[in-house]
Each structure stands twice: as structure tokens, then as C-alpha cells.
Design a protein around this motif. Structure first.
Motif, PDB file in Angstrom:
ATOM      1  N   GLY A  75       0.807  -1.215   0.000  1.00  0.00           N
ATOM      2  CA  GLY A  75       0.000   0.000   0.000  1.00  0.00           C
ATOM      3  C   GLY A  75       0.839   1.262   0.000  1.00  0.00           C
ATOM      4  O   GLY A  75       0.464   2.271  -0.606  1.00  0.00           O
ATOM      5  N   HIS A  76       2.000   1.214   0.650  1.00  0.00           N
ATOM      6  CA  HIS A  76       2.899   2.367   0.700  1.00  0.00           C
ATOM      7  C   HIS A  76       3.910   2.356  -0.451  1.00  0.00           C
ATOM      8  O   HIS A  76       4.800   3.217  -0.489  1.00  0.00           O
ATOM      9  CB  HIS A  76       3.647   2.397   2.033  1.00  0.00           C
ATOM     10  N   GLY A  77       3.801   1.388  -1.345  1.00  0.00           N
ATOM     11  CA  GLY A  77       4.718   1.326  -2.478  1.00  0.00           C
ATOM     12  C   GLY A  77       6.110   0.840  -2.133  1.00  0.00           C
ATOM     13  O   GLY A  77       7.063   1.086  -2.872  1.00  0.00           O
ATOM     14  N   LEU A  78       6.233   0.117  -1.012  1.00  0.00           N
ATOM     15  CA  LEU A  78       7.548  -0.343  -0.555  1.00  0.00           C
ATOM     16  C   LEU A  78       7.843  -1.788  -0.913  1.00  0.00           C
ATOM     17  O   LEU A  78       8.984  -2.245  -0.751  1.00  0.00           O
ATOM     18  CB  LEU A  78       7.644  -0.176   0.968  1.00  0.00           C
ATOM     19  N   ALA A  79       6.836  -2.525  -1.374  1.00  0.00           N
ATOM     20  CA  ALA A  79       7.024  -3.937  -1.703  1.00  0.00           C
ATOM     21  C   ALA A  79       6.203  -4.271  -2.934  1.00  0.00           C
ATOM     22  O   ALA A  79       5.299  -3.530  -3.324  1.00  0.00           O
ATOM     23  CB  ALA A  79       6.628  -4.832  -0.530  1.00  0.00           C
ATOM     24  N   GLY A  80       6.542  -5.425  -3.540  1.00  0.00           N
ATOM     25  CA  GLY A  80       5.865  -5.827  -4.751  1.00  0.00           C
ATOM     26  C   GLY A  80       6.659  -5.435  -5.989  1.00  0.00           C
ATOM     27  O   GLY A  80       7.652  -4.712  -5.893  1.00  0.00           O
ATOM     28  N   PRO A  81       6.250  -5.883  -7.165  1.00  0.00           N
ATOM     29  CA  PRO A  81       7.023  -5.639  -8.392  1.00  0.00           C
ATOM     30  C   PRO A  81       7.137  -4.169  -8.769  1.00  0.00           C
ATOM     31  O   PRO A  81       8.074  -3.795  -9.497  1.00  0.00           O
ATOM     32  CB  PRO A  81       6.256  -6.432  -9.456  1.00  0.00           C
ATOM     33  N   SER A  82       6.226  -3.316  -8.298  1.00  0.00           N
ATOM     34  CA  SER A  82       6.299  -1.894  -8.646  1.00  0.00           C
ATOM     35  C   SER A  82       6.841  -1.049  -7.503  1.00  0.00           C
ATOM     36  O   SER A  82       6.648   0.172  -7.479  1.00  0.00           O
ATOM     37  CB  SER A  82       4.908  -1.389  -9.052  1.00  0.00           C
ATOM     38  N   ALA A  83       7.542  -1.664  -6.561  1.00  0.00           N
ATOM     39  CA  ALA A  83       8.086  -0.942  -5.411  1.00  0.00           C
ATOM     40  C   ALA A  83       9.116   0.085  -5.840  1.00  0.00           C
ATOM     41  O   ALA A  83       9.753  -0.046  -6.892  1.00  0.00           O
ATOM     42  CB  ALA A  83       8.715  -1.930  -4.430  1.00  0.00           C
ATOM     43  N   LYS A  84       9.291   1.115  -4.984  1.00  0.00           N
ATOM     44  CA  LYS A  84      10.252   2.177  -5.284  1.00  0.00           C
ATOM     45  C   LYS A  84      11.664   1.629  -5.421  1.00  0.00           C
ATOM     46  O   LYS A  84      12.462   2.133  -6.198  1.00  0.00           O
ATOM     47  CB  LYS A  84      10.192   3.228  -4.173  1.00  0.00           C
ATOM     48  N   ASN A  85      12.000   0.642  -4.620  1.00  0.00           N
ATOM     49  CA  ASN A  85      13.245  -0.103  -4.777  1.00  0.00           C
ATOM     50  C   ASN A  85      12.991  -1.522  -4.289  1.00  0.00           C
ATOM     51  O   ASN A  85      11.923  -1.823  -3.767  1.00  0.00           O
ATOM     52  CB  ASN A  85      14.410   0.567  -4.032  1.00  0.00           C
ATOM     53  N   GLN A  86      13.974  -2.375  -4.458  1.00  0.00           N
ATOM     54  CA  GLN A  86      13.787  -3.795  -4.172  1.00  0.00           C
ATOM     55  C   GLN A  86      14.212  -4.198  -2.762  1.00  0.00           C
ATOM     56  O   GLN A  86      14.253  -5.397  -2.447  1.00  0.00           O
ATOM     57  CB  GLN A  86      14.559  -4.632  -5.194  1.00  0.00           C
ATOM     58  N   ALA A  87      14.504  -3.220  -1.899  1.00  0.00           N
ATOM     59  CA  ALA A  87      15.058  -3.535  -0.585  1.00  0.00           C
ATOM     60  C   ALA A  87      14.160  -4.443   0.237  1.00  0.00           C
ATOM     61  O   ALA A  87      14.606  -5.443   0.810  1.00  0.00           O
ATOM     62  CB  ALA A  87      15.339  -2.243   0.181  1.00  0.00           C
ATOM     63  N   VAL A  88      12.871  -4.114   0.312  1.00  0.00           N
ATOM     64  CA  VAL A  88      11.953  -4.919   1.123  1.00  0.00           C
ATOM     65  C   VAL A  88      11.717  -6.275   0.473  1.00  0.00           C
ATOM     66  O   VAL A  88      11.691  -7.308   1.155  1.00  0.00           O
ATOM     67  CB  VAL A  88      10.630  -4.162   1.333  1.00  0.00           C
ATOM     68  N   ASN A  89      11.542  -6.290  -0.843  1.00  0.00           N
ATOM     69  CA  ASN A  89      11.364  -7.569  -1.541  1.00  0.00           C
ATOM     70  C   ASN A  89      12.532  -8.506  -1.258  1.00  0.00           C
ATOM     71  O   ASN A  89      12.336  -9.690  -0.954  1.00  0.00           O
ATOM     72  CB  ASN A  89      11.245  -7.334  -3.045  1.00  0.00           C
ATOM     73  N   ASP A  90      13.747  -7.979  -1.361  1.00  0.00           N
ATOM     74  CA  ASP A  90      14.937  -8.802  -1.134  1.00  0.00           C
ATOM     75  C   ASP A  90      15.006  -9.272   0.316  1.00  0.00           C
ATOM     76  O   ASP A  90      15.404 -10.414   0.593  1.00  0.00           O
ATOM     77  CB  ASP A  90      16.198  -8.008  -1.483  1.00  0.00           C
ATOM     78  N   CYS A  91      14.622  -8.399   1.240  1.00  0.00           N
ATOM     79  CA  CYS A  91      14.651  -8.759   2.657  1.00  0.00           C
ATOM     80  C   CYS A  91      13.709  -9.924   2.943  1.00  0.00           C
ATOM     81  O   CYS A  91      14.079 -10.891   3.617  1.00  0.00           O
ATOM     82  CB  CYS A  91      14.280  -7.537   3.504  1.00  0.00           C
ATOM     83  N   TRP A  92      12.496  -9.854   2.414  1.00  0.00           N
ATOM     84  CA  TRP A  92      11.527 -10.922   2.659  1.00  0.00           C
ATOM     85  C   TRP A  92      11.922 -12.214   1.951  1.00  0.00           C
ATOM     86  O   TRP A  92      11.754 -13.301   2.492  1.00  0.00           O
ATOM     87  CB  TRP A  92      10.128 -10.481   2.215  1.00  0.00           C
ATOM     88  N   ARG A  93      12.449 -12.104   0.783  1.00  0.00           N
ATOM     89  CA  ARG A  93      12.772 -13.298   0.016  1.00  0.00           C
ATOM     90  C   ARG A  93      14.050 -13.984   0.511  1.00  0.00           C
ATOM     91  O   ARG A  93      14.123 -15.208   0.586  1.00  0.00           O
ATOM     92  CB  ARG A  93      12.927 -12.928  -1.464  1.00  0.00           C
ATOM     93  N   GLU A  94      15.069 -13.182   0.884  1.00  0.00           N
ATOM     94  CA  GLU A  94      16.376 -13.746   1.201  1.00  0.00           C
ATOM     95  C   GLU A  94      16.631 -13.909   2.697  1.00  0.00           C
ATOM     96  O   GLU A  94      17.237 -14.894   3.124  1.00  0.00           O
ATOM     97  CB  GLU A  94      17.481 -12.854   0.610  1.00  0.00           C
ATOM     98  N   LEU A  95      16.196 -12.917   3.489  1.00  0.00           N
ATOM     99  CA  LEU A  95      16.571 -12.895   4.901  1.00  0.00           C
ATOM    100  C   LEU A  95      15.552 -13.533   5.825  1.00  0.00           C
ATOM    101  O   LEU A  95      15.888 -14.379   6.660  1.00  0.00           O
ATOM    102  CB  LEU A  95      16.835 -11.446   5.332  1.00  0.00           C
ATOM    103  N   LEU A  96      14.299 -13.145   5.702  1.00  0.00           N
ATOM    104  CA  LEU A  96      13.308 -13.573   6.698  1.00  0.00           C
ATOM    105  C   LEU A  96      13.119 -15.089   6.777  1.00  0.00           C
ATOM    106  O   LEU A  96      12.953 -15.623   7.881  1.00  0.00           O
ATOM    107  CB  LEU A  96      11.978 -12.866   6.440  1.00  0.00           C
ATOM    108  N   PRO A  97      13.140 -15.839   5.665  1.00  0.00           N
ATOM    109  CA  PRO A  97      13.021 -17.292   5.829  1.00  0.00           C
ATOM    110  C   PRO A  97      14.128 -17.894   6.683  1.00  0.00           C
ATOM    111  O   PRO A  97      13.897 -18.874   7.406  1.00  0.00           O
ATOM    112  CB  PRO A  97      13.078 -17.808   4.382  1.00  0.00           C
ATOM    113  N   ALA A  98      15.321 -17.283   6.634  1.00  0.00           N
ATOM    114  CA  ALA A  98      16.422 -17.786   7.463  1.00  0.00           C
ATOM    115  C   ALA A  98      16.188 -17.499   8.933  1.00  0.00           C
ATOM    116  O   ALA A  98      16.834 -18.098   9.804  1.00  0.00           O
ATOM    117  CB  ALA A  98      17.742 -17.148   7.013  1.00  0.00           C
ATOM    118  N   MET A  99      15.268 -16.587   9.231  1.00  0.00           N
ATOM    119  CA  MET A  99      14.963 -16.221  10.610  1.00  0.00           C
ATOM    120  C   MET A  99      13.631 -16.820  11.057  1.00  0.00           C
ATOM    121  O   MET A  99      12.998 -16.330  12.000  1.00  0.00           O
ATOM    122  CB  MET A  99      14.930 -14.698  10.733  1.00  0.00           C
ATOM    123  N   ALA A 100      13.194 -17.878  10.394  1.00  0.00           N
ATOM    124  CA  ALA A 100      11.886 -18.471  10.677  1.00  0.00           C
ATOM    125  C   ALA A 100      11.661 -18.791  12.152  1.00  0.00           C
ATOM    126  O   ALA A 100      10.562 -18.521  12.672  1.00  0.00           O
ATOM    127  CB  ALA A 100      11.695 -19.722   9.818  1.00  0.00           C
TER     128      ALA A 100
END
Length: 327
Positions: A75-100
Motif C-alpha cells: 500500500g505504501h509502495g515499498l514492496a511488490g514488483p512496482s516498489a520504489k526499490n527492491q530492498a523490502v522484496n529482497d529482505c523478505w525473500r532472502e533474509l526472513l526465511p532464514a529467521m523463521a
């Protein structure tokens, strides 16, 4: 396609999930539901699967928390394919699963903390978010609480180029297990008598501990940098005050990187511009004490200033400032 694990959770809680989505559409008039669906698939699904593998009884709670957070981020434009940058997408995809395991215990807190950190790092020019994610992912098995995550995240953000975090990061590191603090600086567990207080003392004594070559900061605004004209630099006790075009900056640097903050003309006028003792210019080089650094600038136009720990080199022929360890 999303996994069967997440699909089953979505189906089981369909009324609740639909209600959340409807409320989000009222709050965010431009909410892109296609982008939201893509983030569920690419960002939320891997996390839910990782939590289900570790603590299946917590997968439902994590799915609801992640769904809510995903609506906010998209909703804030911080995630998803049209995000302002890929920082949040990368964090959720790469980092958070390792912290399950940690996400399973405090999903809302961990997801908010990691997402906010990713957004902040992406907004600091010169920071290295990929390094931050990589190092935090490697140490994730040792993170057993939200407090530990907060302290370690700050420490690793400093190491990833957020120079103004230095004092706070060292203070936060004191709240970490000594072995984890040492691991954050890549000190092997097998090192002879590893000692966090000794390393901390070295880091406090010199902001350039572990970096003998310094860093370079700044570029022309036409190439995405901050400086409209070649910068003029003056020294202050903690860093440097820079004048370029009509703007003034405070430059703070250490072994891990450099950051620019806004400054005033008055602060620039009060900063020092005297040539530092113990620094000599030679043809194509600058000598600091017994060390020599090569320069690719006309020596007749080089300007040098310094504070107690750093030498700044600038020139009307470049938009970059080179920062060198003084000791």
C-alpha cells in the motif's frame, strides 16, 4: 504459484483475509492488488513455508501477521514488483526465511523491524543493503530474541556503510553475547582467546580499525551524486563540512563507509581549513606519516584538510572526496 502450505492457510482463513484486504483498499486508494498478489507469492510464501517447516503450529499466526504487513508495504509502495526499490522484496525473500524460528515467536515485531531496517538502509546513499542481508542471514541461527535482532541489525548496518551508526552500534553490541559480537566482525570462533572487550577498545580507539586504505565519497549530481560542483572541504572534530554549489553537507566516515547529512553555511565557516601536520604532497602521491597513497590528480590543485583521525583530499578536478586514515 504459491505453495500448498500457504494456499491451505489462505483457504482456511478466507473470510478474515478478505476482510483485511477490503479494509486496506479503503485505506490505500491506489493499492495494486496484482502487485499485492505477486508479493504474497514471492515474499510471504517462502516465509510461511519456512515457519511451517520449523513450527507448523505457528504457521497460521505468521500467515496473518505477514498478510497484514504485506498490505501495508504494498500500500505504501515499498514492496511488490512496482516498489520504489527492491530492498523490502529482497529482505523478505532472502533474509526472513532464514529467521523463521524467531519470526514464529514474534511475527509482527520481527517483520516490522526487518522491513523498517531494509527501507532505512535503502535510503542511505553509499550503504550496502545486500551485505547487511547476507551477514545477518549468516548469523540468523544465533539470533534468539527481538532484542538481539535489533542490536545485531544495528551493528551490521554500521558495518554495511551507515557510518553515523558507529557509536550506537558499539553500545548495542555490548548487549550481545560476546561470541555473537565477535562473529559479526568475522572473528573465527577458533581464534586464540577471542575477546570482545579488546576488539571493542580497538574499534573505539580508531574509526579506521581494519581499513588501511580509506574510502571515497561523492559524485556529480548529473551522474546521481550529491555534488553540483567539485566540493570544498573543511574539517571538524567528528567529520568534515563540505560546500558544493549552493549546498552544505556534514560528511562522516570510518572504516566501513561514508555518509552525507545536511549542514549549514555557518557550520562550514566555523570548520577548520588549515593544512594538517605530518601530511606531505608529492608528485602523484600523498604521504601521511610513513605511508604513501597514490593520487590520480594534478598535485598543484590538491586541497588537504584533516581532523584527529582522518585526512580529506579534494580537488577542483573531481567531484569525489578521498578520505584516508591518519594513523
Amino acid at each position: 504459484m504459491i505453495s500448498s502450505t500457504f494456499a491451505e492457510l489462505l483457504a482456511a482463513g478466507r473470510p478474515q483475509f478478505n476482510a483485511r484486504a477490503q479494509e486496506a483498499r479503503r485505506r490505500f486508494a491506489t493499492l495494486d492488488m496484482a502487485a499485492f498478489a505477486a508479493f504474497l507469492r514471492d515474499g510471504v510464501d517462502p516465509l510461511v513455508v519456512a515457519v511451517a517447516d520449523h513450527a507448523p503450529e505457528r504457521a497460521g499466526s505468521v500467515a496473518f501477521a505477514a498478510y497484514d504487513m504485506a498490505l501495508e508495504l504494498v500500500g505504501h509502495g515499498l514492496a511488490g514488483p512496482s516498489a520504489k526499490n527492491q530492498a523490502v522484496n529482497d529482505c523478505w525473500r532472502e533474509l526472513l526465511p532464514a529467521m523463521a524460528p524467531l519470526v514464529a515467536t514474534a511475527p509482527a515485531e520481527v517483520l516490522a523491524l526487518a522491513s523498517n531496517a531494509a527501507v532505512h538502509l535503502a535510503g542511505v546513499a553509499g550503504a550496502r543493503p545486500a551485505q547487511w542481508r547476507r551477514e545477518l542471514q549468516a548469523l540468523a541461527p544465533q539470533v534468539d530474541s527481538v532484542a538481539t535482532l535489533r542490536a545485531l541489525g544495528q551493528l551490521l548496518a554500521w558495518r554495511a556503510g551507515v557510518a553515523h551508526f558507529r557509536a550506537g552500534a558499539l553500545a548495542a553490541a555490548d548487549n550481545l553475547p560476546p561470541a555473537l559480537a565477535l562473529a559479526a566482525f568475522e572473528v573465527p570462533a577458533s581464534a586464540p582467546a577471542p575477546d570482545w572487550p579488546a576488539l571493542r577498545a580497538q574499534l573505539l580507539a580508531s574509526p579506521w580499525h581494519g581499513n588501511a586504505i580509506g574510502v571515497e565519497v561523492g559524485a556529480f549530481t548529473g551522474l546521481g551524486g550529491d555534488f553540483a560542483t567539485p566540493p570544498q572541504v573543511r574539517a571538524s572534530s567528528e567529520g568534515f563540512v563540505v560546500h558544493s554549489g549552493e549546498r552544505y553537507f556534514f560528511l562522516l566516515a570510518d572504516a566501513y563507509g561514508a555518509v552525507l547529512h545536511g549542514a549549514t553555511e555557518e557550520e562550514y565557516a566555523q570548520a577548520g581549513s588549515e593544512a594538517p601536520a605530518g601530511v606531505q604532497l608529492r608528485e602523484a602521491a600523498i604521504v601521511i606519516g610513513t605511508r604513501e597513497f597514490a593520487l590520480d590528480l594534478p598535485t598543484g590543485q590538491i586541497e588537504v584538510c584533516a581532523n584527529a583521525h582522518t585526512v580529506a583530499v579534494s580537488s577542483p578536478y573531481t567531484h569525489a572526496i578521498r578520505l584516508l586514515p591518519r594513523t
